[in-house]
Design an enzyme around this catalytic site. Structure first.
Site, short mmCIF file in Angstrom:
data_model
loop_
_atom_site.label_atom_id
_atom_site.label_comp_id
_atom_site.label_asym_id
_atom_site.label_seq_id
_atom_site.Cartn_x
_atom_site.Cartn_y
_atom_site.Cartn_z
N ASP A 205 -13.24 4.68 -4.07
CA ASP A 205 -11.89 5.25 -4.00
C ASP A 205 -11.80 6.47 -4.90
OD1 ASP A 205 -9.17 5.68 -3.79
OD2 ASP A 205 -8.57 3.76 -4.66
N GLY A 206 -11.58 7.64 -4.27
CA GLY A 206 -11.34 8.86 -5.03
C GLY A 206 -12.32 9.96 -4.71
N MET B 82 -2.81 -1.05 -9.43
CA MET B 82 -3.07 -0.32 -10.68
C MET B 82 -1.91 -0.64 -11.61
SD MET B 82 -4.50 3.15 -8.93
CE MET B 82 -3.87 2.66 -7.34
N HIS C 91 -5.02 1.41 3.07
CA HIS C 91 -5.12 1.26 1.62
C HIS C 91 -3.79 1.65 0.97
CE1 HIS C 91 -7.45 1.26 -2.19
NE2 HIS C 91 -6.70 2.31 -2.53
N GLY D 81 -6.34 13.59 -4.47
CA GLY D 81 -6.82 14.97 -4.53
C GLY D 81 -7.66 15.32 -5.74
N ASP E 155 -1.70 2.05 -2.62
CA ASP E 155 -1.88 2.23 -4.06
C ASP E 155 -0.61 1.86 -4.81
OD1 ASP E 155 -4.60 3.36 -4.36
OD2 ASP E 155 -3.80 4.77 -2.90
C1 DX5 Z 1 -6.00 7.05 -6.93
C2 DX5 Z 1 -5.87 6.11 -5.77
C3 DX5 Z 1 -6.52 6.59 -4.52
C4 DX5 Z 1 -6.08 7.94 -4.01
C5 DX5 Z 1 -7.31 8.59 -3.52
O1 DX5 Z 1 -5.58 6.41 -8.08
O2 DX5 Z 1 -6.41 4.84 -6.08
O3 DX5 Z 1 -6.48 5.59 -3.49
O4 DX5 Z 1 -5.13 7.91 -2.96
O5 DX5 Z 1 -7.01 9.89 -3.14
P1 DX5 Z 1 -8.11 10.95 -2.69
O6 DX5 Z 1 -8.84 10.35 -1.50
O7 DX5 Z 1 -7.30 12.14 -2.33
O8 DX5 Z 1 -9.03 11.17 -3.84
ZN ZN Z 2 -6.60 3.33 -4.37
#
Ligand code: DX5
Ligand code: ZN
Length: 213
Positions: A173-174, A69, A34, A146, A36
């Site tokens: 996700d998250g 994003m 994945h 995080g 970002d």
């Molecule tokens: C946040 C991202 C995520 C992020 C998730 O905007 O889209 O993919 O890396 O991180 P964790 O798993 O740490 O919440």
């Molecule tokens: Zn993501």
């Protein structure tokens, strides 16, 4: 339900060793990688662009899941497809013509999906559901790894699973860890993105296996 898949998010990996980090999570059982992509406008952070995705493509033997994003995602999907993305998702909140963009992504040879921020109701994609390969539900606000899982999203996962039927992927996700993974899977998710939980652990193998429950 489709197969459970684990998609480690490189956002929490060691950015000075991205190629090695990809190989390590693939050896530990990652199903997708994945990525970002943030523009500092749609999401309050800046990450990587098509040249980095292109360089990393050579290190991956599993699908590259590119999570855009960005404002104006229409302007960027060709570049990310050419960089080697296998799956491209963009935010419903950022696209004026989401149906057209889904079609474009598929024409480029990628799987196409829409992402919903925590505050966006599932009804916003009701009439797109027939046109997506997958839906990604944000279980935190986009921008950073995080953050704490937003438990109110469990109901949204159930509603979107009902929209998608049993064949298609529903990604979350998250804030996914060993405690929240069973909850999202029970609600209907089958692709679990995890950044800090996997890359913050001493053993990527144990972390990924614990997410599979
Ligand atoms: C946040 C991202 C995520 C992020 C998730 O905007 O889209 O993919 O890396 O991180 P964790 O798993 O740490 O919440
Ligand atoms: Zn993501």
């Amino acid at each position: 339900m489709p197969k459970l898949k684990i998609a480690p998010s490189l956002l929490s990996s060691d950015f000075s060793r991205l190629g090695e980090e990809i190989q390590a999570v693939i050896e530990a059982g990652a199903d997708w990688i994945h990525l970002d992509i943030m523009d500092g406008h749609f999401a309050p952070n800046l990450t990587i662009g098509p040249p980095v995705v292109s360089a990393l493509r050579r290190h991956s033997t599993v699908p590259m899941d590119v999570h855009l994003m960005l404002d104006n995602p229409e302007e960027f999907v060709d570049d990310f497809a050419n960089a080697g993305a296998d799956i491209i998702t963009f935010h419903a909140e950022a696209s004026r013509h989401p149906h057209r963009l889904l079609t474009r992504i598929r024409d480029l040879g990628c799987k196409a999906g829409v992402v919903l921020n925590p505050g966006t109701p599932p009804d916003d994609i009701e009439f797109l559901a027939d046109s997506v390969d997958l839906v990604l539900i944000m279980t935190v606000n986009p921008g950073f790894g995080g953050q704490k899982f937003i438990s109110g999203m469990l109901r949204k996962i159930e509603l979107v699973r009902a929209m998608l039927g049993e064949e298609r992927d529903l990604e979350v996700d998250g804030g996914i860890d060993q405690h929240t993974a069973p909850q999202v899977v029970a609600a209907g998710a089958n692709v679990l993105v995890a950044g800090s939980y996997v890359f913050g652990s001493d053993s990527y193998l144990e972390a990924i296996e614990s997410l599979r429950g």
